[in-house]
Each structure stands twice: as structure tokens, then as C-alpha cells.
Design an enzyme around this catalytic site. Sequence first.
Site, mmCIF file in Angstrom:
data_model
loop_
_atom_site.group_PDB
_atom_site.id
_atom_site.type_symbol
_atom_site.label_atom_id
_atom_site.label_comp_id
_atom_site.label_asym_id
_atom_site.label_seq_id
_atom_site.Cartn_x
_atom_site.Cartn_y
_atom_site.Cartn_z
ATOM 1 N N LYS A 32 0.818 -1.218 0.000
ATOM 2 C CA LYS A 32 0.000 0.000 0.000
ATOM 3 C C LYS A 32 0.858 1.277 0.000
ATOM 4 O O LYS A 32 2.061 1.228 0.274
ATOM 5 C CB LYS A 32 -0.929 -0.031 1.216
ATOM 6 C CG LYS A 32 -1.994 -1.137 1.156
ATOM 7 C CD LYS A 32 -2.930 -1.042 2.356
ATOM 8 C CE LYS A 32 -4.028 -2.093 2.320
ATOM 9 N NZ LYS A 32 -4.952 -1.953 3.474
ATOM 10 N N TYR A 60 -12.372 -1.835 -3.244
ATOM 11 C CA TYR A 60 -12.876 -1.847 -1.863
ATOM 12 C C TYR A 60 -14.400 -1.666 -1.815
ATOM 13 O O TYR A 60 -14.930 -1.265 -0.779
ATOM 14 C CB TYR A 60 -12.164 -0.786 -1.029
ATOM 15 C CG TYR A 60 -10.829 -1.253 -0.474
ATOM 16 C CD1 TYR A 60 -10.733 -2.404 0.311
ATOM 17 C CD2 TYR A 60 -9.662 -0.535 -0.715
ATOM 18 C CE1 TYR A 60 -9.515 -2.837 0.823
ATOM 19 C CE2 TYR A 60 -8.434 -0.963 -0.193
ATOM 20 C CZ TYR A 60 -8.378 -2.112 0.573
ATOM 21 O OH TYR A 60 -7.177 -2.539 1.093
ATOM 22 N N PHE A 83 -15.188 4.563 7.101
ATOM 23 C CA PHE A 83 -13.825 4.894 6.671
ATOM 24 C C PHE A 83 -13.615 4.754 5.163
ATOM 25 O O PHE A 83 -12.496 4.885 4.673
ATOM 26 C CB PHE A 83 -12.796 4.050 7.437
ATOM 27 C CG PHE A 83 -13.001 2.557 7.307
ATOM 28 C CD1 PHE A 83 -12.561 1.864 6.188
ATOM 29 C CD2 PHE A 83 -13.642 1.845 8.317
ATOM 30 C CE1 PHE A 83 -12.752 0.494 6.059
ATOM 31 C CE2 PHE A 83 -13.828 0.469 8.204
ATOM 32 C CZ PHE A 83 -13.382 -0.206 7.074
ATOM 33 N N ARG A 107 -2.176 -14.149 4.937
ATOM 34 C CA ARG A 107 -2.888 -13.432 6.009
ATOM 35 C C ARG A 107 -2.102 -13.512 7.317
ATOM 36 O O ARG A 107 -2.032 -12.550 8.078
ATOM 37 C CB ARG A 107 -4.296 -14.019 6.210
ATOM 38 C CG ARG A 107 -5.223 -13.932 5.001
ATOM 39 C CD ARG A 107 -5.794 -12.579 4.742
ATOM 40 N NE ARG A 107 -6.603 -12.064 5.821
ATOM 41 C CZ ARG A 107 -7.269 -10.908 5.764
ATOM 42 N NH1 ARG A 107 -7.221 -10.172 4.664
ATOM 43 N NH2 ARG A 107 -7.970 -10.490 6.776
ATOM 44 N N THR A 158 -5.239 -6.606 11.080
ATOM 45 C CA THR A 158 -5.534 -5.337 10.398
ATOM 46 C C THR A 158 -4.955 -4.150 11.170
ATOM 47 O O THR A 158 -4.326 -3.261 10.582
ATOM 48 C CB THR A 158 -7.066 -5.166 10.261
ATOM 49 O OG1 THR A 158 -7.606 -6.338 9.653
ATOM 50 C CG2 THR A 158 -7.408 -3.950 9.417
ATOM 51 N N ARG A 185 2.664 -6.154 9.198
ATOM 52 C CA ARG A 185 1.985 -5.007 9.802
ATOM 53 C C ARG A 185 2.613 -4.618 11.132
ATOM 54 O O ARG A 185 2.687 -3.435 11.458
ATOM 55 C CB ARG A 185 0.486 -5.292 9.903
ATOM 56 C CG ARG A 185 -0.197 -5.162 8.529
ATOM 57 C CD ARG A 185 -1.591 -5.714 8.534
ATOM 58 N NE ARG A 185 -2.351 -5.318 7.346
ATOM 59 C CZ ARG A 185 -3.531 -5.855 7.027
ATOM 60 N NH1 ARG A 185 -4.064 -6.798 7.786
ATOM 61 N NH2 ARG A 185 -4.161 -5.439 5.946
ATOM 62 N N ASN A 232 -1.942 0.490 6.732
ATOM 63 C CA ASN A 232 -1.392 -0.735 7.309
ATOM 64 C C ASN A 232 -0.579 -1.575 6.315
ATOM 65 O O ASN A 232 -0.494 -2.785 6.433
ATOM 66 C CB ASN A 232 -2.508 -1.552 7.978
ATOM 67 C CG ASN A 232 -3.595 -1.943 7.016
ATOM 68 O OD1 ASN A 232 -3.505 -1.651 5.828
ATOM 69 N ND2 ASN A 232 -4.613 -2.627 7.506
ATOM 70 N N HIS A 243 -2.271 -5.404 1.679
ATOM 71 C CA HIS A 243 -3.572 -6.080 1.516
ATOM 72 C C HIS A 243 -3.305 -7.515 1.104
ATOM 73 O O HIS A 243 -2.374 -7.779 0.344
ATOM 74 C CB HIS A 243 -4.408 -5.403 0.421
ATOM 75 C CG HIS A 243 -5.556 -6.267 -0.027
ATOM 76 N ND1 HIS A 243 -6.767 -6.275 0.631
ATOM 77 C CD2 HIS A 243 -5.658 -7.206 -1.013
ATOM 78 C CE1 HIS A 243 -7.568 -7.166 0.053
ATOM 79 N NE2 HIS A 243 -6.918 -7.737 -0.942
ATOM 80 N N GLU A 288 -9.926 -10.428 -7.382
ATOM 81 C CA GLU A 288 -8.926 -9.367 -7.198
ATOM 82 C C GLU A 288 -7.764 -9.527 -8.180
ATOM 83 O O GLU A 288 -7.296 -8.542 -8.758
ATOM 84 C CB GLU A 288 -8.428 -9.385 -5.747
ATOM 85 C CG GLU A 288 -9.512 -8.943 -4.771
ATOM 86 C CD GLU A 288 -9.120 -9.082 -3.297
ATOM 87 O OE1 GLU A 288 -9.942 -8.722 -2.448
ATOM 88 O OE2 GLU A 288 -8.007 -9.551 -3.002
HETATM 89 P P1 IDP Z 1 -7.903 -6.497 6.058
HETATM 90 O O1 IDP Z 1 -7.142 -5.568 5.136
HETATM 91 O O2 IDP Z 1 -7.024 -6.938 7.214
HETATM 92 O O3 IDP Z 1 -8.562 -7.646 5.353
HETATM 93 P P2 IDP Z 1 -10.526 -5.187 6.326
HETATM 94 O O4 IDP Z 1 -11.350 -5.182 7.576
HETATM 95 O O5 IDP Z 1 -11.010 -5.969 5.150
HETATM 96 O O6 IDP Z 1 -9.049 -5.623 6.763
HETATM 97 O O7 IDP Z 1 -10.362 -3.658 5.927
HETATM 98 C C1 IDP Z 1 -9.828 -3.302 4.678
HETATM 99 C C2 IDP Z 1 -8.906 -2.126 4.859
HETATM 100 O O8 IDP Z 1 -9.670 -0.984 5.267
HETATM 101 C C3 IDP Z 1 -7.846 -2.286 5.961
HETATM 102 O O9 IDP Z 1 -6.719 -3.017 5.567
HETATM 103 C C4 IDP Z 1 -7.525 -0.845 6.270
HETATM 104 O O10 IDP Z 1 -6.621 -0.280 5.306
HETATM 105 C C5 IDP Z 1 -8.891 -0.174 6.127
HETATM 106 N N1 IDP Z 1 -9.551 -0.073 7.433
HETATM 107 C C6 IDP Z 1 -10.137 -1.075 8.152
HETATM 108 N N2 IDP Z 1 -10.656 -0.630 9.307
HETATM 109 C C7 IDP Z 1 -10.384 0.712 9.334
HETATM 110 C C8 IDP Z 1 -10.673 1.752 10.290
HETATM 111 O O11 IDP Z 1 -11.261 1.532 11.355
HETATM 112 N N3 IDP Z 1 -10.247 3.004 9.949
HETATM 113 C C9 IDP Z 1 -9.581 3.283 8.782
HETATM 114 N N4 IDP Z 1 -9.307 2.330 7.869
HETATM 115 C C10 IDP Z 1 -9.686 1.063 8.140
#
Ligand code: IDP
Length: 140
Positions: free
Chosen positions: A11, A51, A59, A87, A93, A104, A114, A117, A128
Site C-alpha cells: 500500500k 474496496y 472509513f 494473512r 488489520t 503489519r 497498514n 492487503h 482481485e
Molecule cells: P484487512 O485488510 O485486514 O482484510 P478489512 O477489515 O477488510 O481488513 O479492511 C480493509 C482495509 O480498510 C484495511 O486493511 C484498512 O486499510 C482499512 N480499514 C479497516 N478498518 C479501518 C478503520 O477503522 N479506519 C480506517 N481504515 C480502516
Amino acid sequence: MALERTFSIIKPDATARNLTGAVNAVIEKAGLRIVAQKRIQMTRAQAEEFYGVHRERPFFGELVDFMISAPVVVQVLEGENGIARYREVMGATNPENAAEGTIRKLYAKSVGENSVHGSDAPDTAKIEIAQFFAGNEIVG
Ligand code: IDP
């Protein structure tokens, strides 16, 4: 067990800090093979499509703005149990909850920024990968 492919993104927070190689080193040390890779500037439309499942989340706007704020590196990774393995290598996350040694934990700045992905299931991995790579760009 058969090899399984997953989709990965390094990212903008990571590419901006010149961490592409560092992230790839963790990926390769974990036994995953990078079978396709390219650096791209995502368009807003691409980020919104990618997304789309999060469209209703508070968010979403922030996430899309972040994903287009700098180039990303999109990848296809291959390995035994590749989706779950990546993963595991990525970590939780929220980096505050991520295990030691995960990408991470090592590099993420926040729950939003973070660093990586990774697909969460075989059907999403397929979708994807197809959004960013033609079949002949993936060399296993
Ligand atoms: P993942 O990337 O670990 O699968 P997901 O819950 O699918 O996590 O969320 C997708 C992406 O959205 C996260 O990797 C992060 O960049 C962003 N994200 C998730 N939760 C938050 C939040 O609470 N605030 C801001 N961004 C978030």
C-alpha cells in the site's frame, strides 16, 4: 497440498517509505513466491471498485483517498495454503494487535495505513487478481 494463489497490494504508506523490498523479503522468507508484480498508480475508480465491499463503512472515503495517495505495488503470490499463509504473514488489520514479525507489526503506521492487503478467500482472490492482471502476466 496444491499451490494456491493470492492477491497482494503493497500500500501507499509502504511504497512512500521505500519499503517494497523490505516487504518482499518478509513475503519470500515466509515461503511465498511472487509470481506477478507491478507498480501502478491506482485511479479513484479502481480503488472504489476494489474496496466496494466497504462502501457503506465510515472509513470508505478515507480508505479510497489513501489508496490513491501514492503508487502501490500489486502482486500475485503463490504457495501452499497461500491465502491463509499470507494473512498470517501480514498480521492483524490493526498493527497494535499484529503478532511479532508480521509485516503489519514491522511496518504499518495505523489501522488504515497498514502497509499491505491480502485476499481473504479463494473467490475474492480470483476476482482481485483478475482486476489487475491478465493471465499471461502471471508466471508460476
Ligand atoms: P484487512 O485488510 O485486514 O482484510 P478489512 O477489515 O477488510 O481488513 O479492511 C480493509 C482495509 O480498510 C484495511 O486493511 C484498512 O486499510 C482499512 N480499514 C479497516 N478498518 C479501518 C478503520 O477503522 N479506519 C480506517 N481504515 C480502516
